[in-house]
Enzyme design. Structure first.
Site, PDB file in Angstrom:
ATOM      1  N   ARG A 104       0.841  -1.194   0.000  1.00 55.04           N
ATOM      2  CA  ARG A 104       0.000   0.000   0.000  1.00 55.04           C
ATOM      3  C   ARG A 104       0.874   1.241   0.000  1.00 55.04           C
ATOM      4  NH1 ARG A 104      -4.303   0.488   4.763  1.00 55.04           N
ATOM      5  NH2 ARG A 104      -2.384   0.614   5.974  1.00 55.04           N
ATOM      6  N   THR A 108      -0.813   7.580  -1.081  1.00 52.45           N
ATOM      7  CA  THR A 108      -2.093   7.497  -1.786  1.00 52.45           C
ATOM      8  C   THR A 108      -2.997   6.389  -1.254  1.00 52.45           C
ATOM      9  OG1 THR A 108      -1.242   5.947  -3.442  1.00 52.45           O
ATOM     10  CG2 THR A 108      -0.946   8.306  -3.875  1.00 52.45           C
ATOM     11  N   ASP A 200      -1.129  -3.854  13.049  1.00 52.98           N
ATOM     12  CA  ASP A 200      -0.641  -4.324  11.755  1.00 52.98           C
ATOM     13  C   ASP A 200      -0.470  -5.839  11.814  1.00 52.98           C
ATOM     14  OD1 ASP A 200       1.408  -5.168   9.726  1.00 52.98           O
ATOM     15  OD2 ASP A 200       1.286  -3.040   9.193  1.00 52.98           O
ATOM     16  N   ASP A 203       3.079  -7.282  10.839  1.00 53.22           N
ATOM     17  CA  ASP A 203       4.086  -7.077  11.869  1.00 53.22           C
ATOM     18  C   ASP A 203       3.876  -8.020  13.048  1.00 53.22           C
ATOM     19  OD1 ASP A 203       5.508  -5.132  10.545  1.00 53.22           O
ATOM     20  OD2 ASP A 203       4.430  -3.463  11.452  1.00 53.22           O
TER      21      ASP A 203
END
Length: 209
Positions: A104, A108, A200, A203
């Protein structure tokens, strides 16, 4: 939200709650994800077509039903999708496996592809796309768009968590693709993370935070 199935089995919800805890270790998070993914696989495969085969029991020969696992392709959206992949393979060990690498863009929030590897003859196969989080929905929508170029028989999308924004993005782009999730959380924050979420997932699976 049509075509969205929330897997609310008590065991799924229990394990998801334990995964949300910020003090859950990498080992614990990974183990719980494996167990939860296996449980979700039962719901995702509920409507899979069966075929009859002949088997010999200790007492006699009979006709019984099986799933043709070789027709199923589990597609992991790298890297976090691999956390769900292992649990799914525990239940569907005969499935083929594909990988699609997307990241990602932090500015943006759009998806950028960097890897794509699939089994052959995808037009004969049912695809189950796996990724722990359906957040903005941009990566998932891009992955499904890419997979549709291969003309598979069907596509399903499986995630641990999603939110209204992610569901809207996916359904706008691919209203024909059913979504399976363990929870629909409240919203996204300004950085594209699900709230309350679990952080996340990549992670936490790989201990890279």
């Amino acid at each position: 939200m049509s075509h969205v199935t929330v897997v609310d089995h008590p065991l799924v919800q229990h394990k998801l709650t334990l995964m949300r805890r910020k003090d859950a270790s990498t080992n614990s998070f990974r183990r719980l994800l494996n167990e939860l993914s296996s449980l979700m696989a039962y719901e995702v495969t509920r409507d899979m077509p069966m075929q009859d085969i002949e088997v010999e029991t200790p007492l006699e020969t009979m006709t019984s039903k099986v799933i043709d696992g070789k027709k199923v392709v589990l597609v992991s959206i790298l890297r976090a999708g691999n956390g769900i992949l292992e649990g799914m393979l525990n239940v569907i060990p005969g499935a083929r496996v594909g990988h699609i690498g997307l990241y990602r863009d932090p500015k943006t929030l759009t998806a950028v592809e960097y890897y794509f590897k699939m089994p052959s003859e995808m037009q004969d196969r049912d695809i189950i796309v796996v990724d722990p989080m359906l957040a903005t929905g941009n990566s998932a929508a891009a992955a499904v768009e890419r997979l549709k170029e291969l003309n598979p028989k069907s596509i399903k999308f499986v995630c641990l968590l999603t939110c209204p924004e992610g569901v809207r993005t996916m359904q706008a782009a691919h209203p024909d693709v059913p979504i399976y999730t363990a929870a629909i959380d409240r919203q996204l924050n300004d950085h594209g993370y699900i709230l309350p979420g679990l952080g996340d997932a990549g992670d936490r699976i790989f201990g890279t935070k």
